[in-house]
Design an enzyme around this catalytic site. Structure first.
Site, PDB file in Angstrom:
ATOM      1  N   HIS A 142       0.877  -1.250  -0.359  1.00 63.00           N
ATOM      2  CA  HIS A 142       0.113  -0.021  -0.073  1.00 63.00           C
ATOM      3  C   HIS A 142       0.740   1.199  -0.099  1.00 63.00           C
ATOM      4  O   HIS A 142       0.273   2.202   0.473  1.00 63.00           O
ATOM      5  CB  HIS A 142      -1.015  -0.008   1.344  1.00 63.00           C
ATOM      6  CG  HIS A 142      -1.708  -1.115   1.302  1.00 63.00           C
ATOM      7  ND1 HIS A 142      -2.865  -1.545   0.691  1.00 63.00           N
ATOM      8  CD2 HIS A 142      -1.252  -2.101   2.113  1.00 63.00           C
ATOM      9  CE1 HIS A 142      -3.387  -2.707   1.353  1.00 63.00           C
ATOM     10  NE2 HIS A 142      -2.361  -3.230   2.030  1.00 63.00           N
TER      11      HIS A 142
ATOM     12  N   SER B 117      15.144  21.058 -15.827  1.00 67.32           N
ATOM     13  CA  SER B 117      13.903  21.724 -15.907  1.00 67.32           C
ATOM     14  C   SER B 117      14.373  23.166 -16.674  1.00 67.32           C
ATOM     15  O   SER B 117      15.608  23.577 -16.332  1.00 67.32           O
ATOM     16  CB  SER B 117      13.418  22.100 -14.477  1.00 67.32           C
ATOM     17  OG  SER B 117      12.748  23.436 -14.816  1.00 67.32           O
TER      18      SER B 117
ATOM     19  N   LYS C  19      16.727  20.918 -10.557  1.00 62.39           N
ATOM     20  CA  LYS C  19      15.852  20.063 -10.812  1.00 62.39           C
ATOM     21  C   LYS C  19      16.605  19.074 -11.702  1.00 62.39           C
ATOM     22  O   LYS C  19      17.492  19.307 -12.516  1.00 62.39           O
ATOM     23  CB  LYS C  19      14.432  19.975 -11.668  1.00 62.39           C
ATOM     24  CG  LYS C  19      13.662  20.817 -10.971  1.00 62.39           C
ATOM     25  CD  LYS C  19      12.362  20.148 -10.293  1.00 62.39           C
ATOM     26  CE  LYS C  19      11.661  19.280 -11.058  1.00 62.39           C
ATOM     27  NZ  LYS C  19      10.253  19.472 -11.080  1.00 62.39           N
TER      28      LYS C  19
ATOM     29  N   GLU D   9       9.828   7.957 -16.545  1.00 62.24           N
ATOM     30  CA  GLU D   9       8.484   8.234 -16.910  1.00 62.24           C
ATOM     31  C   GLU D   9       8.185   8.031 -18.238  1.00 62.24           C
ATOM     32  O   GLU D   9       6.907   7.575 -18.473  1.00 62.24           O
ATOM     33  CB  GLU D   9       8.477   9.883 -16.728  1.00 62.24           C
ATOM     34  CG  GLU D   9       8.671  10.032 -15.168  1.00 62.24           C
ATOM     35  CD  GLU D   9       8.773  11.627 -15.145  1.00 62.24           C
ATOM     36  OE1 GLU D   9       8.849  12.223 -13.986  1.00 62.24           O
ATOM     37  OE2 GLU D   9       8.797  12.384 -15.880  1.00 62.24           O
TER      38      GLU D   9
END
Ligand code: ARG
Length: 459
Positions: free
Chosen positions: A156, A277, A283, A290
């Site tokens: 979970h 970024s 970043k 992804e």
């Protein structure tokens, strides 16, 4: 008027050509189509359709075409042909005139395309097997590099029980091994030659279909001509294998994206496989991961699209089936790309071993161990469970792990608690107690890792 000539008085409309032509995408089947044509010319020559000399001339031209195809030198864009089959035949006629017109005797584009596509799938399975094995090898090497590291295991997405890092790696190795075996398995069913089945009913020429199968590298011929020209199960199965494996990769990507997050901070990924970024200089984004996750959409979509295309199609060939290719080409290509990038990403993983251990120690995963310890001192389990719960509550109030409580403090809960409690509260002790086949204890994990190293990394 192209291939169907005589029967037609008017040419095709531009829009018809746009919807009907497949050369813009089935050009990737060029080498398979030429190889199939060479074998076909041999078969019909043996059947008396042409002399040996004529077959020799055809084979010479086709072999030259094959070399060009493999060097990427065929000029498809200059062609007005409908598909790869008419393209190859037209090139032959261009070179040999009337002799070239003999090649299509007894053959149909229906058995031709089915043969070409099976050959293409078989060849790509070879590449994909290697790609999968490379990902497995990367996982096994990473597991070996951080052999003793322990990180939290989750259910979970809540910290549940600590696991060894190689155990996590080897979980994905198991999935990828199944992906491999799925390919091996579907290959067996795919390994049949449709050539000689003609348009739908079989050819009238006395050809040897087993010999054709042998020469094309298929195990056997397809056994029913109607089925042979209209079966696309092999494409569906390959796309299901692609989809399942992509699903596995997406789960691995998701785990790694989380491990790489500022919140977890378990791993660092290499600059080669991350991006920055344009706005936020600090970043470093896990884009490769992804995309492994994101590309599942189109791969699953291709499987679904072909299932729907095939649903309810009457026997035998229907032009609907030309829609089998673009999705499959894309799915296989995306799967290949994702497997390759998965290997690269894994190769860059730097595990923050301390941070993993720290996170794994939090969450009072050792409370059960404390209860068991008290049981060994003679306290009934239910009471021991209660005492251990009180200790957790006290530790929680002080925002400390159990093992950070002093012995005096622990003794206030039960006087039987002694110095020997501290070793059993340690992370490694907890983990290694799972000393069972398939468990996360050191012994089973290292045994599994060593056998994976021997199998996939040459020792
Ligand atoms: N381009 C076609 C395909 O990919 C080849 C088979 C065409 N057959 C036919 N009877 N029109 O399916």
């Amino acid at each position: 008027m192209g291939l169907w000539g005589g029967r037609f008085q008017e040419g095709s409309s531009d829009m018809f050509r746009q919807v009907n032509d497949s050369l813009p995408f089935d050009r990737v089947l060029a080498s398979q189509d030429i190889r199939g044509s060479i074998i076909w010319s041999r078969a019909i020559s043996k059947a008396g359709v042409m002399s040996q000399e004529e077959q020799g001339e055809i084979e010479t031209v086709l072999t030259q075409l094959l070399e060009k195809a493999e060097a990427g030198e065929l000029d498809f864009d200059a062609s007005d042909e409908e598909d790869i089959h008419s393209f190859v035949e037209a090139a032959l006629i261009d070179a040999l005139g009337d002799l070239g017109r003999k090649l299509h005797t007894g053959r149909s584009r229906n058995d031709q395309v089915a043969t070409d596509f099976r050959l293409w799938c078989k060849e790509h399975i070879e590449f994909l097997r290697k790609d999968i094995i490379a990902v497995i090898a990367s996982l096994v090497k990473s597991a070996d590099q951080f052999r003793t590291a322990i990180l939290p295991g989750y259910t979970h997405l809540q910290r549940a029980q600590p696991v060894r890092y190689p155990h996590w790696c080897l979980a994905y190795v198991e999935m990828l091994k199944r992906d491999l075996s799925r390919l091996d398995d579907l290959l067996k069913r795919m390994d049949q030659s449709p050539l000689g089945c003609g348009a739908l009913a079989g050819t009238t020429y006395p050809i040897d279909r087993q010999q054709i199968a042998d020469q094309l590298g298929f195990a056997t011929p397809c056994l029913n001509s109607l089925d042979a020209v209209s079966d696309r199960d092999y494409v569906l199965e390959l796309m299901f294998a692609a989809s399942t494996s992509m699903m596995h990769l997406s789960r691995m990507a998701e785990d790694l994206i989380f491990f790489n997050s500022g919140e977890a901070g378990f791993i660092k990924l290499g600059d080669q496989v991350t991006s920055g970024s344009s706005l936020m200089p600090q970043k470093k984004n896990p884009d490769a991961l992804e995309l492994m996750r994101g590309k599942c959409g189109r791969v699953f979509g291709s499987l679904q699209a072909l299932l729907v295309t095939m649903k309810g199609l009457p026997l035998a060939y229907n032009k609907d089936m030309q829609e089998d290719k673009e999705g499959a080409f894309d799915a296989v290509n995306q799967w290949h790309i994702c497997l390759c990038i998965a290997s690269e990403v894994i190769d860059t993983i730097e595990l923050n071993v301390e941070r993993c251990a720290q996170a794994a120690s939090q969450g009072y995963a050792n409370a059960t161990e404390l209860a068991d310890y008290l049981v060994e001192k003679g306290i009934p389990f239910r009471t021991a469970h209660d005492i251990s719960g009180q200790v957790v509550l006290a530790a929680l109030e002080q925002n400390k792990p159990i093992e950070a409580l002093s012995l005096e403090e622990l003794k206030t809960f039960n006087n039987l608690i002694d110095d020997d409690v501290y070793p059993i509260l340690e992370l490694e002790y907890l983990v290694d107690k799972r000393d069972i086949l398939g468990g996360t204890g050191a012994k089973p994990v290292f045994a599994a890792l060593d056998s994976a190293l021997a199998e996939f990394c040459n020792g």
